[in-house]
Design a protein around this motif. Structure first.
Motif, PDB file in Angstrom:
ATOM      1  N   PRO A 156      -2.480  -0.399  -4.356  1.00  0.00           N
ATOM      2  CA  PRO A 156      -3.374  -0.199  -3.214  1.00  0.00           C
ATOM      3  C   PRO A 156      -3.001   1.046  -2.408  1.00  0.00           C
ATOM      4  CG  PRO A 156      -2.278  -2.348  -3.113  1.00  0.00           C
ATOM      5  CD  PRO A 156      -1.617  -1.577  -4.187  1.00  0.00           C
ATOM      6  N   VAL A 157      -4.042   1.717  -1.909  1.00  0.00           N
ATOM      7  CA  VAL A 157      -3.814   2.987  -1.215  1.00  0.00           C
ATOM      8  C   VAL A 157      -4.494   2.962   0.147  1.00  0.00           C
ATOM      9  CG1 VAL A 157      -4.497   5.429  -1.223  1.00  0.00           C
ATOM     10  CG2 VAL A 157      -3.630   4.382  -3.323  1.00  0.00           C
ATOM     11  N   ILE A 158      -3.814   3.504   1.129  1.00  0.00           N
ATOM     12  CA  ILE A 158      -4.497   3.765   2.399  1.00  0.00           C
ATOM     13  C   ILE A 158      -4.484   5.280   2.611  1.00  0.00           C
ATOM     14  CG2 ILE A 158      -2.373   3.203   3.714  1.00  0.00           C
ATOM     15  CD1 ILE A 158      -4.363   2.296   5.967  1.00  0.00           C
ATOM     16  N   THR A 185      -8.364   2.095   0.888  1.00  0.00           N
ATOM     17  CA  THR A 185      -8.888   2.074   2.257  1.00  0.00           C
ATOM     18  C   THR A 185      -8.898   3.514   2.754  1.00  0.00           C
ATOM     19  OG1 THR A 185      -7.617   0.067   2.511  1.00  0.00           O
ATOM     20  CG2 THR A 185      -8.626   0.978   4.512  1.00  0.00           C
ATOM     21  N   GLN A 198       0.818  -1.202   0.000  1.00  0.00           N
ATOM     22  CA  GLN A 198       0.000   0.000   0.000  1.00  0.00           C
ATOM     23  C   GLN A 198       0.857   1.259   0.000  1.00  0.00           C
ATOM     24  OE1 GLN A 198      -2.324  -0.433   3.541  1.00  0.00           O
ATOM     25  NE2 GLN A 198      -4.189  -0.632   2.317  1.00  0.00           N
ATOM     26  N   THR A 252      -4.658   3.862  -7.981  1.00  0.00           N
ATOM     27  CA  THR A 252      -5.444   2.635  -8.156  1.00  0.00           C
ATOM     28  C   THR A 252      -5.603   2.293  -9.633  1.00  0.00           C
ATOM     29  OG1 THR A 252      -7.475   3.912  -7.986  1.00  0.00           O
ATOM     30  CG2 THR A 252      -6.717   2.801  -5.999  1.00  0.00           C
ATOM     31  N   VAL A 254       4.562   1.413   5.438  1.00  0.00           N
ATOM     32  CA  VAL A 254       4.371   1.439   3.980  1.00  0.00           C
ATOM     33  C   VAL A 254       5.691   1.801   3.305  1.00  0.00           C
ATOM     34  CG1 VAL A 254       1.928   2.052   3.960  1.00  0.00           C
ATOM     35  CG2 VAL A 254       3.649   3.837   4.205  1.00  0.00           C
TER      36      VAL A 254
END
Ligand SMILES: Cc1cc2nc3c(=O)[nH]c(=O)nc-3n(C[C@H](O)[C@H](O)[C@H](O)COP(=O)(O)OP(=O)(O)OC[C@H]3O[C@@H](n4cnc5c(N)ncnc54)[C@H](O)[C@@H]3O)c2cc1C
Ligand code: SF4
Ligand code: SF4
Ligand code: SF4
Lengths: 379, 353, 110
Positions: free
Chosen positions: A68-70, A112, A45, A63, A141
């Motif tokens: 993936p990203v938080i 997320t 992420q 994305t 991360v």
């Protein structure tokens, strides 16, 4: 920024060694599938600090590249610093709708979103960063995007203008609310006979420690003056300025329109004092500097065009990361070709945490930062 | 006005607790000497403070300095000598009675901080001419700062409140702060320059209501050379007039100031305007009484109005005394210290007394 | 009355609270381009009359904006209606026509 070799981690968080291992595999994957690597989901992420327009745009682009990203947003909602406007320059489009579109895109399996979550500390690990949030939860991360944005200037600091003291003195954001409600009223609840705008409140002012120009307030005043005139054609509208900086595409034309179509009157001079009159209106002191004569003026509303300052989050994280630039904004590696990079590998910057920007700039900057991050992760 | 308290309270300056070295004011001693006496009495008798008032003191040159008649070096040396009196007496907290002096001292000390060679020069000149040496004060506070600091203690001892006896409502008080109190160095004034709290704090504590009128922060117009040169006085009085016009709709019961120049001009220009333009700023033609903060405190503490010297003002205060419920003997009004009844002063043509 | 040897100075500021906006609006209705002025001073710079008599066309129309009409009519007599100002104005203000209308408005409104 704190640095450490062997950190303690929550169970859900990969350890730096794990981060390193997965990063290696990422590079292997991308080498193998060079032509279509967008299709390959990255195993790690990217953390984005700040759910403003810059942060959200970066999340969307990441994305799109299967990363993936938080996303962390300190406030309960995303995009508040845009949503608090009614119609935005230069095209009078709806701020709420813009934020809605962007927020919808955050509803994505690879994103997320952690609202009400403020990042309070950043610890640099070997090949990774551990972010601590306000609940004490660590997140490790390989790459971080700082998009912690700006804070509107608190006009109470300009005591002489009476903001927070006199009801007839409001800031530009309060006027946005009034415009949205179609209730631009004076402190007595009547239609205002006269409205005065004052530029450069909190900007270009040594007394508050800000020498810079916030660059969005001139055009905001022009936009708001037009809005007021559309809602209240009989109200006299004056804009007091030191310089008019209408630099963007269409801005000068809007200024011309404000003069010609809406009879908005522009006066060069800085208001140095505001006080309440006996009948609850606002007396201001200024000079018409183009005539060289002081003016006596009473107005129903004095609207302070507040500038942009580094948000408390920006100031704090900039300091702890050693990226503190002028006036508490964060400093990029270089302003031309490396404006999304910091001098720490894996730590990226976007939006108004760097300097005042309008929405399109912040959005473009978020997009550019996302591409830099992809480049970094796949290298 | 209540919303403002918040901002005022954000800045409080440092004010020494005790052991003050007092420096008198030329204007105050001449035009309302009762105020200085009242200040010393309040400090000594009501608050039990140690305040020293030495004999061999002299002007601070303020009026001459700000009128560009007295050169900087002279003023510096004068300030140095006054400080040497304080040092010799073993005191460290300097209390200049006048706001102009307060400005002069703050300004000279600031100059010395930024230009240590000027301080050396002052030391040298003073030593060569008088053989004296001095230390810089630890604290410079204006008497109004000190009254402000102890306003709650004083309130306990007060016999009256700033309340209209006939209506039961708070008296409406215009407070005016001398420019040199906080406009030169905002940090040196209680509440800083835009909304100084020094007098407002007293008024609020003692039951009155502060009038916030548009020209509240405007200068009284004294302006030194603007007054000293007769041809300029039209400008000086016009500033006071601007203030009176602005405060008039609020129907203030009285004005209180912390600067001798302001007290004098806001008082006496009312006479001038009345005689020139037949205009007064109260409803009945008497004008608005102008008090010093010590006179205000003294009245509430129950001091005799004539001993406070209220009869020396141009605008007379009997109507205010009635509102406060303070008794006074009209026959004592013009009595000298030795007990002789002096002739009544000549009456103005338009201003009622 | 006592002779004080001085008189109370009159305010020098422009009182915008007393002004009649209607007069300005009437002029603007006749010469809409007037509203676009950005006070660059090109008109004054080029004005032949302005080089000698202290005549300043920009200042005049600014004063009129605040309804300050005193002395303007006489001052405007210095204009030769040569039209050079109109030629140079970057905002396309029809100054020459403005001056004609302004003269008329001032004469009608004495
Ligand atoms: C009065 C005014 C009017 C304006 N009008 C317009 C207009 O009409 N048109 C236009 O184009 N632009 C306008 N702007 C500019 C526009 O608001 C900005 O360009 C835009 O909001 C910048 O977006 P951003 O994402 O960089 O920052 P922000 O919108 O400030 O977003 C940053 C986010 O980060 C969050 N954050 C901060 N620290 C942390 C942390 N430690 N942890 C987690 N989250 C954190 C904040 O809560 C915030 O939501 C205006 C600005 C002002 C002041
Ligand atoms: S954009 Fe205009 S109002 Fe804003 S700081 Fe710059 S000059 Fe001032
Ligand atoms: S028309 Fe009048 S104002 Fe214009 S340039 Fe000629 S003389 Fe000057
Ligand atoms: S040239 Fe045009 S824009 Fe410039 S000051 Fe004259 S009228 Fe105004």
């Amino acid at each position: 920024m704190k640095e450490r070799e062997k950190p303690v981690h929550g169970d859900d968080n990969p350890k730096p060694r794990e981060v390193k291992r997965r990063l290696k595999s990422t590079k292997r994957i991308s080498r193998r599938k060079r032509l279509e690597f967008e299709e390959v989901e990255l195993p790690l992420q990217v953390a984005i600090i700040g759910g403003g327009v810059a942060g959200m745009e970066a999340a969307s682009v990441l994305t799109e590249h299967r990363c993936p990203v938080i996303l962390f947003e300190a406030r309960p909602e995303l995009g508040v610093n845009v949503k608090n406007k009614y119609k935005i320059f230069p095209d009078f489009s709806d701020a709420g709708r813009l934020v809605e579109t962007m927020t919808k895109a955050m509803d994505h399996p690879l994103i997320t979103v952690n609202k009400d979550t403020e990042i309070v500390e950043i610890i640099r690990e070997p090949d990774a960063y551990t972010l601590l949030d306000n609940k004490g939860v660590p997140h490790t991360v390989p790459a971080v995007l700082l998009a912690s944005g700006y804070e509107p200037f608190d006009a109470k600091r300009k005591e002489e203008l009476g903001f927070g003291i006199y009801e007839g003195v409001i800031n530009s954001l309060q006027l946005e609310d009034m415009l949205r409600e179609h209730k631009v009223l004076n402190s007595l609840g009547e239609d205002p006979r006269r409205i005065v705008f004052l530029q450069c409140v909190g900007s270009r002012d040594e007394k508050v420690g800000n020498h810079y120009c916030s660059k969005i307030c001139c055009i905001t005043a022009v936009k708001q003056a037009i809005e007021v005139k559309r809602q209240l054609p009989d109200t006299e509208v004056y804009v007091f300025y030191m310089d008019l900086r209408l630099w963007g595409q269409g801005y000068e034309e809007l200024y011309r329109e404000a003069q010609e179509q809406y009879s908005v009157r522009f006066v060069r001079g800085r208001i140095s004092e505001a006080a309440s009159t006996f009948d609850g209106r606002v007396q201001i002191k200024s000079e018409d500097t183009l005539l060289g004569q002081p003016l006596k003026m009473v107005t129903d509303l004095l609207v302070l065009m507040i500038g942009m300052e580094a948000s408390p989050g920006t100031q704090k994280l900039g300091k702890t990361c050693g990226l503190e630039g002028p006036y508490g904004f964060v400093r990029s590696k270089s302003p031309h070709l490396e404006d999304n990079l910091s001098d720490k590998p894996g730590f990226f910057l976007a939006g108004t945490c760097k300097r005042p920007m309008h929405i399109a700039e912040a959005v473009n900057d978020g997009r550019a930062a996302a591409l830099e991050i992809i480049k970094y992760l796949r290298k | 006005m209540t919303t403002k308290k918040h901002y005022w309270n954000e800045y409080q300056k440092e004010i020494a607790d005790d052991k003050y070295f007092y420096e008198r004011s030329c204007i105050r001693q001449t035009f309302f000497p009762g105020s200085e006496t009242a200040f010393l009495r309040i400090l000594k008798e009501e608050l039990g403070k140690d305040i020293l008032d030495v004999e061999n003191q002299h002007t601070c040159t303020g009026i001459g300095f700000y009128s560009d008649i007295v050169p900087l070096e002279t003023t510096m040396t004068i300030v140095a000598r006054l400080f040497s009196l304080m040092t010799e007496a073993g005191y460290e907290n300097y209390v200049p009675s006048c706001v102009t002096s307060f400005g002069v001292f703050s300004e000279i000390v600031d100059l010395w901080e930024h230009q240590p060679d000027m301080l050396e020069k002052a030391r040298k000149i003073l030593f060569e001419t008088t053989g004296r040496t001095f230390e810089l004060p630890k604290n410079i506070a204006h008497p109004s700062d000190i009254i402000y600091k102890f306003r709650e203690e004083l309130k306990e001892k007060m016999r009256y409140r700033l309340v209209n006896r006939f209506t039961g409502r708070p008296l409406k008080v215009v407070e005016h702060i001398g420019c040199h109190y906080a406009k030169i160095f905002p940090d040196k004034g209680v509440g800083k320059a835009e909304f100084p709290h020094v007098l407002a704090g007293m008024i609020e504590s003692w039951g009155g209501e502060v009038v916030d009128y548009p020209e509240r922060r405007h200068c009284c117009g004294f302006g030194f050379r603007q007054y000293v040169v007769r041809a300029n006085r039209g400008y000086s009085v016009a500033n006071s007039k601007k203030k009176f016009e602005s405060m008039q709709p609020y129907e203030p019961d009285f004005i209180v100031t912390n600067c001798p120049g302001c007290t004098m001009f806001m008082d006496k220009w009312q006479y001038t305007i009345a005689e020139m333009e037949h205009k007064t700023y109260d409803k009945k033609g008497y004008g608005i009484p102008v008090l010093t903060y010590e006179e205000m405190a003294g009245l509430l503490l129950g001091y005799d109005p004539w001993e406070l010297g209220l009869q020396l003002h141009q605008v007379q205060s009997e109507r205010l005394l009635d509102k406060l419920g303070i008794h006074y003997d009209p026959n004592e009004k013009y009595k000298s210290v030795s007990g002789r009844i002096l002739p009544n002063p000549e009456k103005p043509q338009y201003l009622r007394v | 009355m006592a002779d004080f040897g001085f008189s109370i100075s009159k305010p020098q500021s422009i009182d915008t609270n007393d002004m009649d906006v209607g007069r300005l609006q009437a002029l603007e209705a006749k010469v809409p381009s007037f509203k676009r002025c950005i006070n660059c001073g090109a008109c004054t710079a080029t004005c032949s009359a302005g080089q000698f008599g202290g005549f300043n066309i920009r200042r005049i129309h600014n004063l009129y904006r605040w309804d300050q009409r005193k002395g303007l009519e006489k001052e405007l007599q210095q204009c030769m209606l040569c039209g050079k100002c109109t030629l140079v104005c970057p905002r396309g203000v029809n100054l020459r026509y403005l001056i004609i209308r302004l003269r008329k408005a001032l004469a009608d409104n004495k």
